[in-house]
Design an enzyme around this catalytic site. Structure first.
Site, mmCIF file in Angstrom:
data_model
loop_
_atom_site.group_PDB
_atom_site.id
_atom_site.type_symbol
_atom_site.label_atom_id
_atom_site.label_comp_id
_atom_site.label_asym_id
_atom_site.label_seq_id
_atom_site.Cartn_x
_atom_site.Cartn_y
_atom_site.Cartn_z
ATOM 1 N N HIS A 118 0.877 -1.190 0.000
ATOM 2 C CA HIS A 118 0.000 0.000 0.000
ATOM 3 C C HIS A 118 0.911 1.237 0.000
ATOM 4 C CE1 HIS A 118 -2.756 2.943 1.887
ATOM 5 N NE2 HIS A 118 -3.753 2.126 1.595
ATOM 6 N N GLN A 198 -4.358 -5.363 7.040
ATOM 7 C CA GLN A 198 -5.364 -6.284 6.478
ATOM 8 C C GLN A 198 -5.283 -7.663 7.124
ATOM 9 O OE1 GLN A 198 -7.752 -5.273 4.625
ATOM 10 N NE2 GLN A 198 -6.955 -3.256 4.057
ATOM 11 N N LYS A 221 -10.076 -0.841 10.604
ATOM 12 C CA LYS A 221 -10.205 -2.049 9.764
ATOM 13 C C LYS A 221 -10.747 -3.216 10.601
ATOM 14 C CE LYS A 221 -7.397 -0.260 6.414
ATOM 15 N NZ LYS A 221 -7.911 0.299 5.180
HETATM 16 N N1 PLP Z 1 -1.610 -0.717 4.718
HETATM 17 C C1 PLP Z 1 -2.564 -1.486 4.205
HETATM 18 C C2 PLP Z 1 -2.245 -2.890 3.785
HETATM 19 C C3 PLP Z 1 -3.863 -0.993 4.064
HETATM 20 O O1 PLP Z 1 -4.820 -1.754 3.537
HETATM 21 C C4 PLP Z 1 -4.124 0.340 4.471
HETATM 22 C C5 PLP Z 1 -5.475 0.907 4.288
HETATM 23 O O2 PLP Z 1 -6.208 0.528 3.389
HETATM 24 C C6 PLP Z 1 -3.096 1.095 5.015
HETATM 25 C C7 PLP Z 1 -1.855 0.546 5.121
HETATM 26 C C8 PLP Z 1 -3.321 2.483 5.490
HETATM 27 O O3 PLP Z 1 -4.208 2.481 6.567
HETATM 28 P P1 PLP Z 1 -4.746 3.852 7.202
HETATM 29 O O4 PLP Z 1 -5.296 4.642 6.044
HETATM 30 O O5 PLP Z 1 -5.798 3.411 8.157
HETATM 31 O O6 PLP Z 1 -3.600 4.523 7.847
#
Ligand code: PLP
Length: 400
Positions: A118, A198, A221
Site C-alpha cells: 500500500h 489487512q 479495519k
Molecule cells: N496498509 C494497508 C495494507 C492498508 O490496507 C491500508 C489501508 O487501506 C493502510 C496501510 C493504510 O491504513 P490507514 O489509512 O488506516 O492509515
C-alpha cells in the site's frame, strides 16, 4: 458459518441504499462498527471524558484507567510481552511514519519493500531514503500476485537494514509468509516492520511468535473507529531509538536548556491522545474475541471461496491474487471499466471498491489502472455473495 444474526449488531447494516438493503463489501477500506463499539464511544463521552495521566480528580483517574486498560487489551490481543510495547497512533499510516522517521540510515543502506505494498508502506520509506541517501529495493511478485521468494532471498544482503512488508495485500488478498521472511531478514540483522492493516481483522496475531520488530495496524479495519491505530514495537528498540514528536506526555523533565524523555509507550505519545478511540478499539477487540478470530477466519474463507467460484462463471472475468487469498477478492472484466462496474452495482445496493486501492505500483506491474474489489467481514453472509454475483453478472452484461 457464523450466524447471519450478527448483522443486527451493526446498526448501519440495517440501512437501505437506492431502495435496497445494503450489501457492504468494502471492508478492506473500512469496517462497520458494532453496537458494542458505538456504546463504548458514547459511554466514554457521557460518563468518563477527561484528559488523561495528569489530573487528580475522579474523571481524570477514570479516563486514565480506561485508556490504560485499553492498552492492556491490545497487548493481550497481540500476545505482547508488555503493554509498554503498545503505542497508540492515529492509524497504520501514522505508525509507519513514526518508525520511518526514527530509524537511522546511511547512504547505500537498503530498505526492502514488496511489489504488494500500500502507498502507506512505500512513501514514508521513500522519504526516509531521500533524507538519508538510502535505497529502496522491491521484492517482485508473479502473475498471481505472490511474492517471488527466490528473488527475495537474492535481494537480502548486509546492506538490507529494513524490511517493510505487508502481511496481507489489501489489493489482491495475498498472504505473505511473514514469519519465514522475517527470519530470513533477521539473519542479516535487518529491522522488520510488518503492516498488519489487512491481517488484524482476519487472523490471530502473535507478536512474540512472528519475530518482527514492529507491527502496525489501524483500528477502523477491525470494527473500531477511525483515528486510532497501533504501533507494537520491541521494547528494547523503543527504549533505544530517539523520540518522534515533541510535546506534553513524552517528557520526564523540561527546562529551557534541555529535556529528558519519558519511557515507552509515552515517549511516542506526545499530546492529548485519542482517548475514546483507544477505549473503543479495546471494545472492538473484545467483540472480535467473543466471536473468536478463528471462527471469523473460517467464515470469511467460505465467503471468499464462494465469491470466487460465482464470479469465475462470468465471461471475460479475471480474478487477481492467488486462490488462498484472504479478506479481499479483486477482479476485472474484459471491456468493462472498473469505475462503471462499481457505479452500476452500487445502484443495485452492493458496495465495493474500484480503482488502484492505493497500490499504483502493483497496478502498473499488471498493466492496469485498477480493479473492482469485494472485501469481506464477519457480518457478511452467503446472501451477500449471491447479491454480489447477481449484480456483477447483470452489470457486466449491460456494460460489455
Ligand atoms: N496498509 C494497508 C495494507 C492498508 O490496507 C491500508 C489501508 O487501506 C493502510 C496501510 C493504510 O491504513 P490507514 O489509512 O488506516 O492509515
Amino acid at each position: 458459518m457464523l450466524p447471519a444474526t450478527l448483522k443486527s449488531d451493526f446498526p448501519i447494516l440495517g440501512e437501505t441504499v437506492n431502495g435496497r438493503p445494503l450489501v457492504y463489501l468494502d471492508n478492506a477500506a473500512t469496517s462497520q462498527k458494532p453496537r458494542a463499539v458505538l456504546d463504548a464511544s458514547r459511554h466514554y463521552y457521557e460518563a468518563v471524558n477527561s484528559n488523561i495521566h495528569r489530573g487528580t480528580h475522579f474523571l481524570a483517574r477514570a479516563a486514565t484507567a480506561a485508556h490504560e486498560a485499553a492498552r492492556e487489551t491490545v497487548a493481550a490481543h497481540l500476545n505482547a510481552n508488555s503493554p509498554d510495547e503498545i503505542i497508540f497512533t492515529s492509524g497504520t499510516t501514522d505508525s509507519i511514519n513514526l518508525v520511518s522517521d526514527i530509524l537511522p540510515l546511511s547512504p547505500g543502506d537498503e530498505i526492502l519493500i514488496s511489489a504488494l505494498e500500500h502507498h502507506a508502506n512505500i512513501v514514508p520509506w521513500q522519504m526516509l531514503a531521500e533524507r538519508t541517501g538510502a535505497k529502496i529495493v522491491v521484492i517482485p511478485c508473479d502473475e498471481n500476485g505472490v511474492l517471488d521468494q527466490a528473488a527475495f532471498v537474492n535481494l537480502l544482503s548486509e546492506k538490507t537494514k529494513i524490511l517493510a512488508l505487508t502481511w496481507v495485500s489489501n489489493a489482491f488478498g495475498t498472504v505473505n509468509p511473514v514469519r519465514e521472511m522475517t527470519a530470513a531478514a533477521k539473519r542479516y540483522g535487518a529491522i522488520v516492520l510488518i503492516d498488519a492493516a489487512q491481517a488484524i481483522p482476519h487472523m490471530a496475531i502473535d507478536v512474540r511468535e512472528l519475530g518482527a520488530d514492529f507491527i502496525v495496524f489501524s483500528g477502523h479495519k477491525v470494527y473500531a473507529p477511525t483515528g486510532i491505530g497501533v504501533l507494537w514495537g520491541r521494547l528494547d528498540l523503543l527504549k533505544s531509538l530517539p523520540p518522534w514528536k515533541g510535546g506534553g506526555e513524552m517528557i520526564k523533565e523540561v527546562t529551557f536548556e534541555s529535556t529528558t524523555y519519558n519511557d515507552p509507550p509515552f515517549k511516542y505519545e506526545a499530546g492529548t491522545p485519542n482517548i475514546e478511540g483507544a477505549i473503543a478499539l479495546a471494545a472492538a477487540l473484545d467483540y472480535v474475541n467473543a466471536i473468536g478470530i478463528d471462527s471469523i477466519h473460517s467464515h470469511e474463507q467460505e465467503l471468499i471461496a464462494a465469491a470466487a467460484a460465482a464470479l469465475s462463471e462470468i465471461p471475460g472475468i479475471r480474478l487477481y491474487g492467488p486462490p488462498e487469498r484472504i479478506g479481499a477478492l479483486s477482479f476485472a472484466i474484459e471491456g468493462v471499466h472498473h469505475y462503471d462496474l462499481g457505479t452500476l452495482i452500487d445502484q443495485m445496493g452492493v458496495a465495493v471498491r474500484t480503482g488502484h486501492h492505493c497500490c499504483q505500483p502493483l497496478m502498473a506491474r499488471f498493466g492496469i489502472t485498477g480493479t473492482t474489489r469485494a472485501s469481506f467481514a464477519l457480518y457478511n453472509t452467503m446472501e451477500d455473495i449471491e447479491s454480489l454475483a447477481t449484480a456483477v453478472k447483470k452489470a457486466s452484461m449491460m456494460l460489455r
